[in-house]
Design an enzyme around this catalytic site. Sequence first.
Site, short mmCIF file in Angstrom:
data_model
loop_
_atom_site.label_atom_id
_atom_site.label_comp_id
_atom_site.label_asym_id
_atom_site.label_seq_id
_atom_site.Cartn_x
_atom_site.Cartn_y
_atom_site.Cartn_z
N GLU A 97 -12.20 -27.74 -4.56
CA GLU A 97 -12.78 -26.10 -3.87
C GLU A 97 -13.03 -26.04 -6.49
O GLU A 97 -12.06 -25.90 -6.60
CB GLU A 97 -12.25 -25.29 -4.48
CG GLU A 97 -12.40 -23.95 -4.51
CD GLU A 97 -11.89 -22.40 -4.12
OE1 GLU A 97 -11.94 -21.38 -4.12
OE2 GLU A 97 -10.65 -22.81 -4.00
N ASN A 121 -13.14 -29.81 -16.66
CA ASN A 121 -15.24 -29.31 -16.88
C ASN A 121 -15.51 -30.03 -15.23
O ASN A 121 -15.91 -31.15 -14.98
CB ASN A 121 -15.86 -30.24 -17.71
CG ASN A 121 -16.66 -29.68 -17.32
OD1 ASN A 121 -17.72 -28.66 -17.56
ND2 ASN A 121 -18.24 -30.32 -18.21
N ASP A 164 -19.18 -18.15 -12.74
CA ASP A 164 -19.85 -17.41 -13.08
C ASP A 164 -21.18 -17.48 -12.88
O ASP A 164 -22.29 -18.53 -13.32
CB ASP A 164 -19.05 -18.00 -14.60
CG ASP A 164 -19.52 -16.91 -15.30
OD1 ASP A 164 -20.87 -15.63 -15.19
OD2 ASP A 164 -18.86 -16.44 -16.26
N LYS A 168 -27.42 -12.61 -17.92
CA LYS A 168 -28.07 -12.72 -18.34
C LYS A 168 -29.41 -13.97 -18.99
O LYS A 168 -28.80 -14.82 -18.97
CB LYS A 168 -27.65 -12.14 -20.04
CG LYS A 168 -26.62 -10.71 -19.83
CD LYS A 168 -26.41 -10.76 -21.51
CE LYS A 168 -25.52 -9.48 -22.06
NZ LYS A 168 -24.71 -8.93 -23.30
N ASP A 210 -22.12 -12.98 -5.03
CA ASP A 210 -21.84 -12.04 -5.42
C ASP A 210 -23.47 -10.93 -5.70
O ASP A 210 -23.77 -10.15 -6.15
CB ASP A 210 -21.43 -11.15 -4.81
CG ASP A 210 -20.49 -11.41 -6.54
OD1 ASP A 210 -21.05 -11.61 -7.25
OD2 ASP A 210 -19.20 -10.24 -6.93
N THR A 268 -10.74 -12.70 -1.06
CA THR A 268 -9.86 -12.21 -1.97
C THR A 268 -10.86 -11.44 -2.80
O THR A 268 -11.33 -10.05 -2.53
CB THR A 268 -10.29 -13.27 -2.86
OG1 THR A 268 -11.83 -13.35 -3.30
CG2 THR A 268 -10.25 -14.98 -2.21
N PHE A 283 -11.23 -10.71 -5.67
CA PHE A 283 -12.82 -10.67 -6.56
C PHE A 283 -13.90 -10.66 -5.08
O PHE A 283 -14.96 -9.52 -6.09
CB PHE A 283 -12.55 -12.50 -6.64
CG PHE A 283 -13.93 -12.33 -7.65
CD1 PHE A 283 -13.83 -11.81 -9.00
CD2 PHE A 283 -15.01 -12.95 -7.44
CE1 PHE A 283 -15.33 -12.02 -9.77
CE2 PHE A 283 -16.26 -12.67 -8.15
CZ PHE A 283 -16.34 -12.79 -8.82
N GLU A 284 -14.14 -10.66 -4.10
CA GLU A 284 -15.26 -10.38 -3.11
C GLU A 284 -15.18 -9.53 -2.88
O GLU A 284 -16.03 -8.64 -2.99
CB GLU A 284 -14.78 -11.93 -2.00
CG GLU A 284 -16.04 -11.59 -0.96
CD GLU A 284 -16.16 -12.57 0.15
OE1 GLU A 284 -16.60 -12.03 1.06
OE2 GLU A 284 -15.40 -13.92 -0.02
#
Length: 242
Positions: free
Chosen positions: A71, A123, A146, A150, A182, A218, A220-221
Amino acid sequence: MPDDAPRYRDQPVSFVRRGGRMSEAQERAWAELSPFYRFDVPRDAASTSVHPDAVFDPAAEFGREAPLIVEIGSGQGHAIVNAAVNNPDTDFLAVEVYVGGLARTMLDADKAGARNLRVIEANAPEVLETLLPEGSASEVWIFFSDPWHKKRHHKRRMIKDGFGATVGRALRDGGVLRLATDWEDYALQMREVMDAAPEFERAFEGEWAGRFEGRAMTAFERKGIEKGRDIRDLTYRRVPRG
């Protein structure tokens, strides 16, 4: 973000390292649980870089031969810890740059008795490009990375031109890439990039894949849903190497 932000291999990274102190529980988890759960990545130039000669050997790290699910951007670890607990015959690797999130992941894994999980602070593209042996992963998950919404920051998005080759190297033939976001604009970009990647083929019909049942819901979701944003899943399969 300024254009002179830290770079790896002359490419802008897809994250910004945020400050903030860990809780006492997280500090304790980092100190006490790291010897078992955390793979200490040999570094190159930057703090989250990967030395090009470093290798993560799944069989050696887990002490067995088993399917490996990776993941990318595991956050607090809710999804991957849940998956590890419910799939003891599969090994899991959480890749994240935020130490607090990795500490929470280790703490929750330890409480749940999940021994089939390891964490890496690095990373992600470098993990996929060099640290993992070629073809070692059965699946790669990237949930809610992320979106860098923009337009001037789109170059920082993880799933962009060339990503198919990067993630395709780490996946075995027939392996699966699972994506979710999302953010509609990013979902469209993900689909365009992966549809064009010669290393992959769609593993879904219609416009979008169904929600991956193995992904724990989660906060966040749930927050994205509460804000009225549609969650879009994509699933791709690694085609056989020539």
